[in-house]
Design a protein around this motif. Structure first.
Motif, PDB file in Angstrom:
ATOM      1  N   LEU A 289       0.837  -1.158  -0.087  1.00 20.73           N
ATOM      2  CA  LEU A 289      -0.046   0.065   0.083  1.00 20.73           C
ATOM      3  C   LEU A 289       0.865   1.267  -0.103  1.00 20.73           C
ATOM      4  O   LEU A 289       0.650   1.993  -0.733  1.00 20.73           O
ATOM      5  CB  LEU A 289      -0.937   0.107   1.117  1.00 20.73           C
TER       6      LEU A 289
ATOM      7  N   LEU B 268       2.284   2.811  -3.167  1.00 26.26           N
ATOM      8  CA  LEU B 268       1.687   3.300  -4.107  1.00 26.26           C
ATOM      9  C   LEU B 268       1.338   4.962  -3.755  1.00 26.26           C
ATOM     10  O   LEU B 268       0.775   5.592  -4.678  1.00 26.26           O
ATOM     11  CB  LEU B 268       0.139   2.620  -4.147  1.00 26.26           C
ATOM     12  N   ILE B 269       1.761   5.168  -2.455  1.00 25.84           N
ATOM     13  CA  ILE B 269       1.547   6.589  -2.221  1.00 25.84           C
ATOM     14  C   ILE B 269       2.800   7.295  -2.578  1.00 25.84           C
ATOM     15  O   ILE B 269       4.080   6.915  -2.287  1.00 25.84           O
ATOM     16  CB  ILE B 269       1.485   6.528  -0.644  1.00 25.84           C
TER      17      ILE B 269
ATOM     18  N   TRP C 187       0.808  11.266   4.371  1.00 24.74           N
ATOM     19  CA  TRP C 187      -0.300  11.257   5.109  1.00 24.74           C
ATOM     20  C   TRP C 187      -0.027  11.509   6.559  1.00 24.74           C
ATOM     21  O   TRP C 187       0.619  10.807   6.980  1.00 24.74           O
ATOM     22  CB  TRP C 187      -1.093  10.030   5.040  1.00 24.74           C
TER      23      TRP C 187
ATOM     24  N   HIS D 209     -11.780   1.142  14.527  1.00 25.87           N
ATOM     25  CA  HIS D 209     -12.544   0.380  13.563  1.00 25.87           C
ATOM     26  C   HIS D 209     -11.661  -0.241  12.435  1.00 25.87           C
ATOM     27  O   HIS D 209     -10.625   0.384  12.272  1.00 25.87           O
ATOM     28  CB  HIS D 209     -13.720   1.118  12.801  1.00 25.87           C
ATOM     29  N   GLY D 210     -12.051  -1.055  11.702  1.00 27.97           N
ATOM     30  CA  GLY D 210     -11.385  -1.670  10.677  1.00 27.97           C
ATOM     31  C   GLY D 210     -10.218  -2.480  11.099  1.00 27.97           C
ATOM     32  O   GLY D 210     -10.079  -2.766  12.383  1.00 27.97           O
TER      33      GLY D 210
ATOM     34  N   GLU E  30      -4.820   0.145   9.250  1.00 28.40           N
ATOM     35  CA  GLU E  30      -4.762   1.545   9.077  1.00 28.40           C
ATOM     36  C   GLU E  30      -3.836   2.299  10.160  1.00 28.40           C
ATOM     37  O   GLU E  30      -3.330   3.453  10.023  1.00 28.40           O
ATOM     38  CB  GLU E  30      -6.021   1.796   9.543  1.00 28.40           C
TER      39      GLU E  30
ATOM     40  N   LEU F 186      -0.817   2.965   8.509  1.00 26.11           N
ATOM     41  CA  LEU F 186      -1.121   4.054   7.374  1.00 26.11           C
ATOM     42  C   LEU F 186      -1.104   5.380   7.979  1.00 26.11           C
ATOM     43  O   LEU F 186      -1.411   5.695   9.125  1.00 26.11           O
ATOM     44  CB  LEU F 186      -2.498   3.784   6.720  1.00 26.11           C
TER      45      LEU F 186
ATOM     46  N   LEU G 294      -6.352  14.687   6.690  1.00 25.61           N
ATOM     47  CA  LEU G 294      -7.717  14.846   6.405  1.00 25.61           C
ATOM     48  C   LEU G 294      -7.771  15.966   5.468  1.00 25.61           C
ATOM     49  O   LEU G 294      -8.646  15.855   4.500  1.00 25.61           O
ATOM     50  CB  LEU G 294      -8.324  15.294   7.505  1.00 25.61           C
TER      51      LEU G 294
ATOM     52  N   ASP H 257     -11.307  12.640   0.539  1.00 22.64           N
ATOM     53  CA  ASP H 257     -10.904  11.211   0.431  1.00 22.64           C
ATOM     54  C   ASP H 257     -11.019  10.413   1.616  1.00 22.64           C
ATOM     55  O   ASP H 257     -11.121   9.134   1.646  1.00 22.64           O
ATOM     56  CB  ASP H 257      -9.399  11.391   0.096  1.00 22.64           C
ATOM     57  N   LEU H 258     -11.148  11.085   2.712  1.00 22.09           N
ATOM     58  CA  LEU H 258     -11.486  10.326   3.889  1.00 22.09           C
ATOM     59  C   LEU H 258     -12.776   9.555   3.931  1.00 22.09           C
ATOM     60  O   LEU H 258     -12.799   8.443   4.381  1.00 22.09           O
ATOM     61  CB  LEU H 258     -11.373  11.153   5.312  1.00 22.09           C
TER      62      LEU H 258
ATOM     63  N   HIS I 231     -12.162   6.402   1.899  1.00 22.78           N
ATOM     64  CA  HIS I 231     -11.336   5.566   2.585  1.00 22.78           C
ATOM     65  C   HIS I 231     -11.915   4.996   3.870  1.00 22.78           C
ATOM     66  O   HIS I 231     -11.679   3.688   3.995  1.00 22.78           O
ATOM     67  CB  HIS I 231     -10.008   6.391   3.582  1.00 22.78           C
ATOM     68  N   HIS I 232     -12.853   5.610   4.369  1.00 21.59           N
ATOM     69  CA  HIS I 232     -13.856   4.835   5.358  1.00 21.59           C
ATOM     70  C   HIS I 232     -14.459   3.681   4.882  1.00 21.59           C
ATOM     71  O   HIS I 232     -14.158   2.647   5.514  1.00 21.59           O
ATOM     72  CB  HIS I 232     -14.804   5.652   5.966  1.00 21.59           C
TER      73      HIS I 232
ATOM     74  N   SER J 283     -11.865   1.077   3.610  1.00 21.78           N
ATOM     75  CA  SER J 283     -11.129   0.217   4.672  1.00 21.78           C
ATOM     76  C   SER J 283     -11.885  -0.533   5.794  1.00 21.78           C
ATOM     77  O   SER J 283     -11.605  -1.356   6.430  1.00 21.78           O
ATOM     78  CB  SER J 283     -10.055   1.091   5.533  1.00 21.78           C
ATOM     79  N   GLY J 284     -13.181  -0.012   5.729  1.00 23.40           N
ATOM     80  CA  GLY J 284     -14.112  -0.400   6.746  1.00 23.40           C
ATOM     81  C   GLY J 284     -15.121  -1.628   6.349  1.00 23.40           C
ATOM     82  O   GLY J 284     -15.364  -2.589   7.234  1.00 23.40           O
TER      83      GLY J 284
ATOM     84  N   LYS K 163      -5.744   9.840  -2.997  1.00 29.57           N
ATOM     85  CA  LYS K 163      -5.405   9.075  -1.935  1.00 29.57           C
ATOM     86  C   LYS K 163      -5.923   7.971  -1.310  1.00 29.57           C
ATOM     87  O   LYS K 163      -5.263   6.908  -1.027  1.00 29.57           O
ATOM     88  CB  LYS K 163      -5.332  10.300  -0.827  1.00 29.57           C
ATOM     89  N   ALA K 164      -7.302   8.124  -1.249  1.00 26.78           N
ATOM     90  CA  ALA K 164      -7.974   6.740  -0.557  1.00 26.78           C
ATOM     91  C   ALA K 164      -7.808   5.763  -1.419  1.00 26.78           C
ATOM     92  O   ALA K 164      -7.594   4.492  -1.241  1.00 26.78           O
ATOM     93  CB  ALA K 164      -9.574   7.358  -0.446  1.00 26.78           C
TER      94      ALA K 164
ATOM     95  N   LEU L 111      -5.381   4.914  -3.703  1.00 24.12           N
ATOM     96  CA  LEU L 111      -4.079   4.324  -3.641  1.00 24.12           C
ATOM     97  C   LEU L 111      -3.731   3.674  -2.572  1.00 24.12           C
ATOM     98  O   LEU L 111      -3.225   2.409  -2.570  1.00 24.12           O
ATOM     99  CB  LEU L 111      -2.868   5.298  -3.968  1.00 24.12           C
ATOM    100  N   ALA L 112      -4.208   4.394  -1.438  1.00 26.52           N
ATOM    101  CA  ALA L 112      -3.844   3.817  -0.087  1.00 26.52           C
ATOM    102  C   ALA L 112      -4.605   2.294   0.271  1.00 26.52           C
ATOM    103  O   ALA L 112      -4.356   1.609   1.007  1.00 26.52           O
ATOM    104  CB  ALA L 112      -4.365   4.766   1.133  1.00 26.52           C
ATOM    105  N   ASN L 113      -5.917   2.253  -0.511  1.00 22.41           N
ATOM    106  CA  ASN L 113      -6.748   0.889  -0.411  1.00 22.41           C
ATOM    107  C   ASN L 113      -6.563   0.154  -1.728  1.00 22.41           C
ATOM    108  O   ASN L 113      -7.542  -0.502  -2.049  1.00 22.41           O
ATOM    109  CB  ASN L 113      -7.957   1.267  -0.007  1.00 22.41           C
ATOM    110  N   ALA L 114      -5.233   0.054  -2.482  1.00 18.29           N
ATOM    111  CA  ALA L 114      -5.312  -0.561  -3.685  1.00 18.29           C
ATOM    112  C   ALA L 114      -5.605  -1.936  -3.496  1.00 18.29           C
ATOM    113  O   ALA L 114      -6.485  -2.769  -4.273  1.00 18.29           O
ATOM    114  CB  ALA L 114      -4.044  -0.310  -4.467  1.00 18.29           C
ATOM    115  N   ALA L 115      -5.191  -2.575  -2.474  1.00 23.20           N
ATOM    116  CA  ALA L 115      -5.110  -3.984  -2.298  1.00 23.20           C
ATOM    117  C   ALA L 115      -6.637  -4.293  -2.114  1.00 23.20           C
ATOM    118  O   ALA L 115      -7.077  -5.491  -2.365  1.00 23.20           O
ATOM    119  CB  ALA L 115      -4.334  -4.584  -1.122  1.00 23.20           C
TER     120      ALA L 115
ATOM    121  N   GLU M 248      -8.703  -5.771  -5.058  1.00 25.46           N
ATOM    122  CA  GLU M 248      -8.452  -6.909  -5.525  1.00 25.46           C
ATOM    123  C   GLU M 248      -9.696  -8.029  -4.834  1.00 25.46           C
ATOM    124  O   GLU M 248      -9.772  -8.807  -5.203  1.00 25.46           O
ATOM    125  CB  GLU M 248      -7.204  -7.560  -5.215  1.00 25.46           C
TER     126      GLU M 248
ATOM    127  N   MET N 260      -0.890  -2.843  -9.940  1.00 23.88           N
ATOM    128  CA  MET N 260      -1.869  -3.923  -9.814  1.00 23.88           C
ATOM    129  C   MET N 260      -2.255  -4.797 -10.802  1.00 23.88           C
ATOM    130  O   MET N 260      -3.011  -4.182 -11.616  1.00 23.88           O
ATOM    131  CB  MET N 260      -3.045  -3.178  -9.003  1.00 23.88           C
TER     132      MET N 260
END
Lengths: 279, 585
Positions: free
Chosen positions: A9, A12-13, A19, A30-31, A35, A38, A42, B471-472, B475-476, B479-480, B497-498, B500-504, B507, B531
């Motif tokens: 991950l 990719l940034i 961040w 959560h999650g 994270e 990460l 915001l 993006d948050l 992301h929520h 990721s959630g 941002k969101a 790329l950060a959650n690229a996996a 899949e 990817m």
């Protein structure tokens, strides 16, 4: 697996952007634990105060979640806290700075495509009912055109008409309101299908598009390899260009690009001659 | 290998056991137990479901499952229903038919959704599969009645022909006459999408009359009301019936004939059609109303009083589709009469009108949520909503599994407090623990996504429009929402941002659609490069994305996981982000 995942991950940034994830005293519960590795910011860098305020709100919402009676305050209670923060979120994060040289096309206040999210055949029901209630005894002829694939579809202000071409299995749609003359329509049609024909001939070509395209011209003057015809509201097939433009626009139902060599096989009718034999 | 397995059951026994396992998930689990189970299972798998026709190639499917009898394929993304996917994007079924023609000569069933089906494909189906039984074309396009004629003529054992909501080039109604006189096997025929005014009615009548097992028949608009009685009398065993136009001048003999015909259908449980209804003919249905479990009046422009009268005769109703002419008063009646109601869909009669034309508000939905304890699935179009109403609905109906709310004007706030509707939708995801599908609308900030990510653990499909701040929010969700399979987003300020950060995460999902968002071309390229198991498609009908700086946002983005690699049937306005050096086009 986790460390492998987060490594992927973070790869990719882009290096220059960071961040910044500020953990409050409750932690982010959560999650998955990924994270925590990460770092998330915001808003744009420099707005540290906003972050604390926002996270403060987030953590207070989380602690509220633990107290069942406090979870979602009943309507009578005061929402002012939430409203203020929500408004500040909206104010500060709504307008992202636009990178230079980007087209502004999406800021124009045009009718929204695809909204509300309903299928095409549900779009004109109110008008259809009006017609039906006015004449309940009339048989349902081509009154409703909401599901007729051949009929023009008005999306907002456009007049979309289906257009097919010999040799191309899939038709496209053109917006007749975008043109004010046969010439412009002819150019547009030529460009539209040149691309499609090229893609069909050699779909894996990765050279520049222009080399593969053969310009399609002369659809209106009978000299080109292709000719543009249309079907009017009476089902007759006509040569495009015979009638004044505005009359064409008001009677056209669908368009077709035929090979000029096929024209003699199909009997075309013109408004002067009356009904024809349809192919 | 056999030495190790000396103590296990013989293959034939295992096959027999596996034949009781029908669900795909269970079958997939079985094949993971050990190599020999995998081997046995793949030879006896008869049904395959492929949720994205580009996720795998026909050859790969055939190689793994050599003896398939039934296949279900989906093509275009869901937003294609609302004209967001340009014509020509893809979803062609012909390559699949061509491969299966050779590999599966005993194929019996083909079910397609949102795919492009040509007459050539239909002709190939008709020629290639000698025991072909079921053809379902759900929201498909690209074919004409000529292709249907080929199917009708060649498929001797055809049981189901279902064209629901497809776009058919209606060249002539005579294709129906291609069903040979010897064809008596039809169980289901749905031609409701056909526009032809000249459906060969006599051919239809004869066909219906000679198929004693016909259970489901949905006619098209060309069939007038006076013809219904004749059809019904030939098929009193029908369970599901779709009328054509249900309008005519009121004539007592036509009415009594119709009422008599309906009452002779003792098994009839489901009705649809009803384009243009003359309310005076609705009482002809009263004899079957007590048995009705499903009623689709979503094309019927009848007003609330007539709807109330009809609905009050249907105490066993489980599924109701209706226009917003039903109004709050009609829904209140529904709530008191139909205690078995499980699914409600309310469509807008005047979707583009600025002002409400009917008195349908959040109150109607609240009433149904209160009165119908079995309500699980909701699709509701309205013009105003409040957090209070949503909280009430959530608390009343924690058993909701599908909740799709469309407030017609984008970004409409809570009409009582003028706040965003975050808290209301938050209550829905929190209370409805089995919620699998959710569509959001109205004024929404990143908070609603925070709630969705926190509570929406079973959420499989999420539709978002004109919502969020940053993006948050994205992301929520990424990721959630652990069970997320399909995410479709339009007009939201979600960027790189969101994603790329959650690229996996991508899949683990079937697909992600983002249009009119803020994802840059550069990010798309990066994602495509890093990817390899994702196809990252950039769609832009106006100009190529590389004619602008990389930081510019793309118009439309469709990302889906695939083991087949990039596709090669793309039109000129679709680019797949590929290796670092070039963009595949």
């Amino acid at each position: 697996m986790e460390s492998g995942c987060s490594k992927k991950l973070l790869d990719l940034i882009p290096q220059e952007k960071k961040w910044g994830f500020i953990e409050n005293q409750n932690g982010i519960s959560h999650g998955s634990s990924e994270e925590k590795k990460l770092e998330l910011k915001l808003g744009p860098p420099g707005e540290e105060d906003e972050l604390l305020v926002s996270f403060g709100y987030f953590s207070s919402m989380k602690s509220n979640a633990k107290h069942a009676h406090n979870k979602f305050p009943p309507p009578q209670e005061d929402h002012r806290g939430g409203a203020v923060l929500a408004a500040s979120w909206a104010k500060n994060h709504h307008h992202q700075p636009k990178p230079p040289n980007c087209s502004q096309k999406r800021t124009a206040p045009a009718p929204v495509v695809g909204w509300p999210p309903i299928r095409s055949f549900r779009k004109n029901l109110a008008t259809t009912s009006k017609l039906a209630s006015e004449s309940p005894t009339s048989l349902p002829h081509k009154v409703a055109n909401e599901r007729n694939p051949a009929a023009p579809e008005t999306r907002g202000k456009g007049l979309f008409v289906k257009i097919n071409m010999d040799g191309v299995p899939i038709g496209r749609k053109v917006d007749l309101k975008a043109y004010d003359s046969y010439e412009k329509l002819s150019t547009a049609v030529g460009e539209l299908f040149s691309g499609l024909l090229a893609a069909q001939r050699d779909p894996s070509a990765d050279g520049p598009k222009q080399e593969e395209e053969k310009a399609i011209t002369g659809v209106l003057d009978g000299n080109g390899e292709y000719t543009l015809v249309y079907e009017d509201n009476e089902g007759d097939r006509m040569l495009v260009g015979d009638v004044p433009w505005h009359m064409f626009v008001s009677t056209v139902k669908r368009l077709r690009v035929l090979k000029s060599s096929e024209l003699s096989v199909i009997n075309l009718g013109s408004s002067k001659k009356g009904k024809r034999v349809q192919n | 290998m056999q030495k190790k397995m000396a103590y296990s059951f013989p293959d034939e026994v295992l096959e027999q056991v596996f034949s009781f396992i029908q669900s795909d998930k269970d079958r997939n689990a079985v094949s993971l137990v050990c190599k020999s189970w995998d081997e046995i299972e793949r030879w006896c798998r008869r049904k395959v479901f492929i949720g994205n026709c580009y996720a795998v190639s026909p050859r790969m499917v055939i190689r793994r499952f050599p003896e398939v009898r039934s296949i279900k394929l989906k093509g275009k993304p869901h937003f294609a229903d609302f004209n967001l996917v340009p014509d020509g994007w893809g979803g062609y079924v012909l390559p699949w038919i061509a491969e299966m023609a050779g590999a599966y000569p005993w194929l019996e069933e083909i079910r397609l959704k949102r795919m492009v089906v040509t007459d050539e494909s239909l002709e190939l189906i008709a020629k290639s599969f000698k025991n072909f039984k079921v053809l379902v074309l759900f929201s498909c396009e690209g074919f004409s009645t000529d292709g249907l004629a080929a199917i009708a003529a060649s498929c001797k054992n055809l049981r189901e022909l279902d064209l629901r909501e497809s776009e058919v080039d209606d060249l002539s109604g005579h294709w129906l006459a291609h069903f040979p006189e010897t064809c008596t096997s039809l169980v289901s025929l749905n031609i409701s999408c056909l526009r032809s005014d000249e459906v060969s009615f006599s051919a239809l009548e004869r066909l219906v009359g000679r198929c004693p097992n016909l259970r489901s028949l949905r006619l098209n608009r060309a069939v007038t009301l006076d013809k219904i009685a004749n059809i019904l009398r030939r098929a009193p065993q029908l369970v599901d019936f779709g009328t054509g136009y249900y309008a005519a001048e009121l004539q007592p003999d036509v009415f009594s004939n119709l009422a008599g015909a309906f009452s002779s259908c003792k098994e009839l449980k489901s009705l649809s059609g009803f384009w243009d209804v003359v309310p005076a003919y609705l009482p002809a249905l009263y004899s079957i109303c007590p048995r009705l479990t499903s009623l689709n009046l979503s094309y019927a422009t009848i007003q609330s009083p007539d709807l109330i009268k009809l609905v009050s005769h249907c105490p066993r109703l489980q599924r109701l589709l209706v226009l917003d002419y039903v109004e709050d008063s009609g829904l209140e009646e529904l709530a008191s009469s139909c205690k078995d109601l499980q699914e409600l869909r309310v469509f807008p009669s005047d979707p583009f009108g600025a002002e409400p034309n009917v008195s349908l508000t959040e109150q109607g939905l609240v009433a149904v949520s209160l009165g119908c304890p079995k309500l699980r699935s909701v699709l509701y179009f309205c013009r105003r909503m409040s957090n209070a109403a949503l909280v009430t609905i959530a608390q009343n109906r924690p058993n909701l599994t599908r909740f799709r709310l469309c407030i017609i004007e984008p970004k409409t706030p809570d009409y009582l407090t003028l706040e965003p509707l975050d808290v209301g939708f938050g209550a829905i995801v929190e209370h409805c623990k089995d919620l699998r599908r959710l569509s959001l609308s109205g004024l929404l900030t990143d908070h609603v996504f925070e709630y969705s990510g926190t509570y929406g653990k079973k959420l499989e499909m999420l539709s978002v429009a004109f919502a969020g701040d940053s993006d948050l929010g994205l992301h929520h969700v990424l990721s959630g929402c652990e069970s997320l399979r399909k995410l479709e987003i339009r007009d939201c300020p979600f960027g790189d941002k969101a994603l790329l950060a959650n690229a996996a995460k991508l899949e683990t999902m079937r697909s992600l659609w983002m249009s009119s968002c803020a994802v840059s071309f550069g990010a798309c390229k990066l994602l495509g490069q890093k990817m390899p198991k994702l196809n990252v498609e950039v769609i832009d009908e106006t100009e190529p994305p590389d004619s602008r700086p990389e930081s510019c946002p793309v118009d439309k983005l469709y990302i889906y996981r695939s083991v087949a690699g990039p596709r090669f049937d793309m039109p000129p306005f679709v680019w797949t982000m590929g290796e670092a050096v070039r963009i595949l086009h």
